[in-house]
Design an enzyme around this catalytic site. Structure first.
Site, mmCIF file in Angstrom:
data_model
loop_
_atom_site.group_PDB
_atom_site.id
_atom_site.type_symbol
_atom_site.label_atom_id
_atom_site.label_comp_id
_atom_site.label_asym_id
_atom_site.label_seq_id
_atom_site.Cartn_x
_atom_site.Cartn_y
_atom_site.Cartn_z
ATOM 1 N N ASP A 8 7.245 -0.836 1.129
ATOM 2 C CA ASP A 8 6.703 -1.559 0.151
ATOM 3 C C ASP A 8 7.271 -1.253 -1.413
ATOM 4 O O ASP A 8 7.903 0.005 -1.411
ATOM 5 C CB ASP A 8 5.118 -1.159 0.121
ATOM 6 C CG ASP A 8 4.485 -2.032 -0.863
ATOM 7 O OD1 ASP A 8 4.580 -3.285 -1.126
ATOM 8 O OD2 ASP A 8 3.510 -1.264 -1.453
ATOM 9 N N ASP A 10 5.733 -1.729 -5.153
ATOM 10 C CA ASP A 10 4.873 -1.177 -6.160
ATOM 11 C C ASP A 10 3.963 -0.236 -5.392
ATOM 12 O O ASP A 10 3.265 -0.319 -4.388
ATOM 13 C CB ASP A 10 3.963 -2.233 -6.509
ATOM 14 C CG ASP A 10 4.722 -3.451 -7.498
ATOM 15 O OD1 ASP A 10 4.701 -3.295 -8.603
ATOM 16 O OD2 ASP A 10 5.137 -4.305 -6.719
ATOM 17 N N ASP A 168 1.761 1.691 1.056
ATOM 18 C CA ASP A 168 0.435 2.265 0.290
ATOM 19 C C ASP A 168 -0.729 1.578 0.123
ATOM 20 O O ASP A 168 -1.783 1.859 -0.480
ATOM 21 C CB ASP A 168 0.599 2.828 -1.121
ATOM 22 C CG ASP A 168 0.847 1.804 -2.000
ATOM 23 O OD1 ASP A 168 1.350 0.710 -1.556
ATOM 24 O OD2 ASP A 168 0.483 1.659 -3.311
#
Length: 224
Positions: A8, A10, A168
């Site tokens: 991922d 960000d 996250d």
């Protein structure tokens, strides 16, 4: 055997929060509204521009022309100064180098629009190093749907179950699991408050607390 790694963007590969905080807090001051705390902004970075505007104006309907105007203002500011304070997470460049030396391609599957994602990678000199970039613009269904994961696997010409995905957010883990990819929860990232208290419940195959742990784990997986 793991033959590739997908991240991922960000909160997992790149620490973009500081630029979000800078812009949102400036918009608060200019709009004469209460300044949103840095930590609160950080937890919402993965939710995108709409969530950023909601932090400043929680009572404004998303269909309100003023909301749309503010969302565009945020995007314009962010696009113009996309990497003022943004960096790779500490230790991440060393991890990428280790993967590259082992001929393990790495790439990105993100819900960040392609224009912003490409600008960010260019600003951090990652464009040529990134083997694949899949954004919402490229698919009909975004994470947690597995479509972007399968597209990345296809572009890498590697079976999905031989690619590990690191994220996250619960949707990252769900997307990886839905594509039959091993998943790693990056607990150092921008964890959404409503699900941060029980990380085991996300169902990831592994949980890491920092990039050092992530590096040790990934290198052990690709060396098997």
């Amino acid at each position: 055997m793991i033959k590739a790694v997908l991240f991922d963007l960000d909160g997992t590969l790149i620490d973009t929060a500081a630029d979000f905080i800078r812009i949102i807090q400036a918009m608060c001051r200019e709009g004469s509204v209460e300044v949103v705390s840095a930590e609160r902004i950080r937890t919402q970075v993965s939710e995108g521009a709409r969530a950023m505007v909601r932090l400043v104006y929680p009572d404004l309907e998303v269909t309100d022309p003023r909301f749309l105007e503010l969302r565009q203002a945020f995007l314009d500011r962010y696009g113009a100064d996309i990497a003022v304070d943004t960096t790779l997470f500490e230790g991440m460049d060393e991890l990428l180098i280790q993967l590259e030396q082992r001929k393990i391609p790495w790439g990105i599957v993100t819900n960040k629009p392609r224009g912003l994602s490409e600008a960010l990678l260019k600003a951090l000199n990652l464009t040529e190093r990134c083997a694949v970039l899949v954004c919402p613009d490229d698919v009909k269904n975004t994470k947690p749907d597995p479509e972007p994961m399968f597209l990345a696997a296809s572009q890498l010409n590697i079976e999905a179950n031989q690619i590990v995905y690191v994220g996250d957010h619960p949707r990252d883990i769900d997307a990886g699991k839905n594509a039959n990819m091993p998943t790693i929860l990056a607990a150092y990232g921008y964890l959404p408050p409503e699900s941060a208290d029980d990380l085991e419940a996300w169902g990831a195959d592994y949980i890491v607390q920092d990039v050092t742990e992530l590096s040790d784990l990934l290198l052990s997986l690709v060396n098997q």
